[in-house]
Design a protein around this motif. Structure first.
Motif, PDB file in Angstrom:
ATOM      1  N   LEU A   3       0.828  -1.207   0.000  1.00 56.75           N
ATOM      2  CA  LEU A   3       0.000   0.000   0.000  1.00 56.75           C
ATOM      3  C   LEU A   3       0.859   1.253   0.000  1.00 56.75           C
ATOM      4  N   HIS A   4       1.987   1.219   0.705  1.00 55.31           N
ATOM      5  CA  HIS A   4       2.894   2.368   0.726  1.00 55.31           C
ATOM      6  C   HIS A   4       3.480   2.610  -0.665  1.00 55.31           C
ATOM      7  N   GLU A   5       3.860   1.549  -1.364  1.00 59.95           N
ATOM      8  CA  GLU A   5       4.406   1.703  -2.715  1.00 59.95           C
ATOM      9  C   GLU A   5       3.339   2.254  -3.662  1.00 59.95           C
ATOM     10  N   PHE A   6       2.099   1.812  -3.474  1.00 61.18           N
ATOM     11  CA  PHE A   6       0.994   2.367  -4.258  1.00 61.18           C
ATOM     12  C   PHE A   6       0.874   3.871  -4.011  1.00 61.18           C
ATOM     13  N   GLY A   7       0.985   4.268  -2.738  1.00 63.66           N
ATOM     14  CA  GLY A   7       0.916   5.685  -2.398  1.00 63.66           C
ATOM     15  C   GLY A   7       2.056   6.488  -2.987  1.00 63.66           C
ATOM     16  N   ILE A   8       3.256   5.906  -2.974  1.00 67.72           N
ATOM     17  CA  ILE A   8       4.423   6.579  -3.560  1.00 67.72           C
ATOM     18  C   ILE A   8       4.194   6.833  -5.042  1.00 67.72           C
ATOM     19  N   LYS A   9       3.679   5.829  -5.753  1.00 72.81           N
ATOM     20  CA  LYS A   9       3.534   5.935  -7.198  1.00 72.81           C
ATOM     21  C   LYS A   9       2.362   6.820  -7.615  1.00 72.81           C
ATOM     22  N   THR A  10       1.366   6.949  -6.761  1.00 74.84           N
ATOM     23  CA  THR A  10       0.198   7.754  -7.120  1.00 74.84           C
ATOM     24  C   THR A  10       0.195   9.123  -6.471  1.00 74.84           C
ATOM     25  N   GLY A  11       1.136   9.366  -5.555  1.00 73.02           N
ATOM     26  CA  GLY A  11       1.216  10.678  -4.924  1.00 73.02           C
ATOM     27  C   GLY A  11       0.293  10.854  -3.744  1.00 73.02           C
ATOM     28  N   ASN A  12      -0.223   9.764  -3.182  1.00 72.61           N
ATOM     29  CA  ASN A  12      -1.106   9.831  -2.012  1.00 72.61           C
ATOM     30  C   ASN A  12      -0.669   8.783  -0.999  1.00 72.61           C
ATOM     31  N   LEU A  13       0.132   9.184  -0.048  1.00 68.16           N
ATOM     32  CA  LEU A  13       0.632   8.234   0.939  1.00 68.16           C
ATOM     33  C   LEU A  13      -0.478   7.840   1.913  1.00 68.16           C
ATOM     34  N   PRO A  14      -0.525   6.568   2.321  1.00 64.15           N
ATOM     35  CA  PRO A  14      -1.531   6.149   3.292  1.00 64.15           C
ATOM     36  C   PRO A  14      -1.260   6.756   4.667  1.00 64.15           C
ATOM     37  N   VAL A  15      -2.332   7.081   5.381  1.00 64.92           N
ATOM     38  CA  VAL A  15      -2.221   7.646   6.718  1.00 64.92           C
ATOM     39  C   VAL A  15      -2.906   6.702   7.703  1.00 64.92           C
ATOM     40  N   TYR A  16      -2.148   6.262   8.711  1.00 59.75           N
ATOM     41  CA  TYR A  16      -2.671   5.336   9.710  1.00 59.75           C
ATOM     42  C   TYR A  16      -2.946   6.086  11.021  1.00 59.75           C
ATOM     43  N   THR A  17      -4.080   5.780  11.629  1.00 62.12           N
ATOM     44  CA  THR A  17      -4.404   6.341  12.943  1.00 62.12           C
ATOM     45  C   THR A  17      -4.969   5.228  13.829  1.00 62.12           C
ATOM     46  N   MET A  18      -4.579   5.230  15.092  1.00 59.99           N
ATOM     47  CA  MET A  18      -5.081   4.222  16.017  1.00 59.99           C
ATOM     48  C   MET A  18      -6.403   4.698  16.594  1.00 59.99           C
ATOM     49  N   GLU A  19      -7.452   3.901  16.388  1.00 63.96           N
ATOM     50  CA  GLU A  19      -8.787   4.273  16.859  1.00 63.96           C
ATOM     51  C   GLU A  19      -9.031   3.812  18.290  1.00 63.96           C
ATOM     52  N   LYS A  20      -8.515   2.626  18.609  1.00 62.42           N
ATOM     53  CA  LYS A  20      -8.815   2.086  19.930  1.00 62.42           C
ATOM     54  C   LYS A  20      -7.727   1.115  20.368  1.00 62.42           C
ATOM     55  N   ALA A  21      -7.429   1.122  21.650  1.00 61.69           N
ATOM     56  CA  ALA A  21      -6.533   0.148  22.272  1.00 61.69           C
ATOM     57  C   ALA A  21      -7.200  -0.305  23.564  1.00 61.69           C
ATOM     58  N   GLU A  22      -7.481  -1.580  23.657  1.00 66.03           N
ATOM     59  CA  GLU A  22      -8.183  -2.077  24.829  1.00 66.03           C
ATOM     60  C   GLU A  22      -7.717  -3.490  25.147  1.00 66.03           C
ATOM     61  N   GLY A  23      -8.342  -4.097  26.147  1.00 65.00           N
ATOM     62  CA  GLY A  23      -7.983  -5.450  26.543  1.00 65.00           C
ATOM     63  C   GLY A  23      -6.987  -5.469  27.683  1.00 65.00           C
ATOM     64  N   GLU A  24      -6.725  -6.671  28.201  1.00 62.55           N
ATOM     65  CA  GLU A  24      -5.762  -6.858  29.267  1.00 62.55           C
ATOM     66  C   GLU A  24      -4.345  -6.813  28.731  1.00 62.55           C
ATOM     67  N   ALA A  25      -3.387  -6.642  29.629  1.00 62.39           N
ATOM     68  CA  ALA A  25      -1.986  -6.547  29.226  1.00 62.39           C
ATOM     69  C   ALA A  25      -1.525  -7.803  28.512  1.00 62.39           C
ATOM     70  N   HIS A  26      -2.045  -8.974  28.945  1.00 62.27           N
ATOM     71  CA  HIS A  26      -1.618 -10.229  28.329  1.00 62.27           C
ATOM     72  C   HIS A  26      -2.415 -10.549  27.063  1.00 62.27           C
ATOM     73  N   GLN A  27      -3.478  -9.794  26.801  1.00 58.36           N
ATOM     74  CA  GLN A  27      -4.301 -10.037  25.621  1.00 58.36           C
ATOM     75  C   GLN A  27      -4.858  -8.706  25.099  1.00 58.36           C
ATOM     76  N   PRO A  28      -3.968  -7.845  24.583  1.00 55.23           N
ATOM     77  CA  PRO A  28      -4.411  -6.532  24.110  1.00 55.23           C
ATOM     78  C   PRO A  28      -5.170  -6.635  22.796  1.00 55.23           C
ATOM     79  N   SER A  29      -5.890  -5.577  22.471  1.00 54.13           N
ATOM     80  CA  SER A  29      -6.643  -5.509  21.219  1.00 54.13           C
ATOM     81  C   SER A  29      -6.517  -4.096  20.665  1.00 54.13           C
ATOM     82  N   PHE A  30      -6.184  -4.007  19.381  1.00 54.12           N
ATOM     83  CA  PHE A  30      -5.969  -2.703  18.749  1.00 54.12           C
ATOM     84  C   PHE A  30      -6.823  -2.590  17.490  1.00 54.12           C
ATOM     85  N   ILE A  31      -7.305  -1.391  17.229  1.00 55.87           N
ATOM     86  CA  ILE A  31      -8.017  -1.081  15.986  1.00 55.87           C
ATOM     87  C   ILE A  31      -7.312   0.105  15.328  1.00 55.87           C
ATOM     88  N   PHE A  32      -6.894  -0.080  14.075  1.00 59.55           N
ATOM     89  CA  PHE A  32      -6.229   0.971  13.311  1.00 59.55           C
ATOM     90  C   PHE A  32      -7.057   1.302  12.084  1.00 59.55           C
TER      91      PHE A  32
END
Length: 308
Positions: free
Chosen positions: A37-66
């Motif tokens: 996806l990054h190479e696609f962005g380089i070639k088309t002039g639109n780099l992908p932007v990632y943002t973390m929406e949520k981080a939850e769960g226990e320390a031994h079993q975390p859960s992330f949404i990007f």
């Protein structure tokens, strides 16, 4: 899928021949969804932007949404690590963009979507990439300036400088547009080098504003205010380097190929202050021209730092 997201997603549409389902099974996916996806962005002039929406769960079993946004496509990914969530988000974006993770020619899709012929895959829109990157990161927009024109009328060469934050790169081309693109290419390469990877993570240093020098009481700027800049055989390049290190700005020297009418070498020095400072110098050698340019820049900074 493994946690690092390197395997392909299960094929949910076996009728779609674009998914290459009839090819023999072999390790063709040498790149991760994020990289593709990054190479696609380089070639088309639109780099992908990632943002973390949520981080939850226990320390031994975390859960992330990007979330990832590229062009007009937005996708979310869920995983037990940030990396896995980003991979799944990138995978979803690739699917919506109809990009086969095993295909190298996928960036051509954008050219057909708006009816405009795109640039060849080996000629990415580096000027557009830099501008998009600056807008995404809140940086000052790239600035381009023609340093010089040389050569006969049928073989003109344009030397162009690209400035972005505290960085500058210079390149030449047979037209202003070609020189601008070449300078942008070098700037992207520098940003990737400073980031240590293909994904640009470099963060600019805060730039010093010229008016801030008036109230600075640091050692080098105070010495500059009270020192005459007329002592023979002074190493002004070193003096400028020490001042730049103290005041947190960059210094770049650009040698000019064309000699003066008197046969002397020429040089420009650029300080990454706000606004950018550019001064000219000449001398009987490249080294002398650089020293003279540094001397001119020091004189200018001294005046700006001494104004009440």
């Amino acid at each position: 899928m493994s946690e690092d997201g390197c395997q392909a997603a299960p094929n949910r549409n076996p009728i779609n021949t674009s998914m290459n389902v009839n090819q023999p099974q072999k390790p063709v996916h040498t790149k991760t969804p994020i990289q593709i996806l990054h190479e696609f962005g380089i070639k088309t002039g639109n780099l992908p932007v990632y943002t973390m929406e949520k981080a939850e769960g226990e320390a031994h079993q975390p859960s992330f949404i990007f979330n990832v946004k590229i062009e007009d496509v937005c996708c979310s990914g869920h995983g037990s690590s940030k990396k896995a969530a980003k991979h799944r988000a990138a995978e979803g974006a690739l699917s919506l963009l109809q990009i086969n993770m095993g295909s190298a020619a996928c960036p051509a899709i954008k050219a057909e979507s708006n009816g405009v012929a795109g640039e060849p895959n080996d000629h990415p829109n580096s000027v557009g990439i830099l501008q998009e990157l600056a807008l995404q990161r809140g940086w000052r927009l790239p600035e381009y300036s023609v340093l010089m024109e040389a050569g006969p009328p049928h073989r003109r060469e344009f030397t162009v400088t690209c400035r972005m934050e505290s960085l500058s790169e210079t390149a030449a081309g047979n037209s202003k547009k070609a020189g601008k693109k070449a300078a942008a290419d070098k700037m992207i390469a520098k940003l990737q080098s400073l980031s240590g990877c293909g994904e640009i993570t470099w963060t600019p240093k805060p730039s010093i504003r010229l008016e801030e020098l008036r109230t600075s009481t640091a050692e080098k700027i105070s010495l500059l205010r009270r020192s005459p800049l007329s002592i023979p055989n002074t190493d002004y390049i070193q003096m400028m380097s020490e001042l730049a290190a103290e005041q947190n700005f960059e210094v770049a020297y650009f040698n000019i190929d064309e000699l003066t009418v008197n046969g002397q070498y020429q040089c420009l020095v650029e300080l990454s202050t706000v606004p950018v400072t550019v001064c000219h110098g000449t001398g009987i050698s490249c080294g002398n021209a650089q020293n003279d340019a540094a001397h001119s820049a020091l004189q200018y900074v001294k005046v700006m730092a001494s104004i009440n």
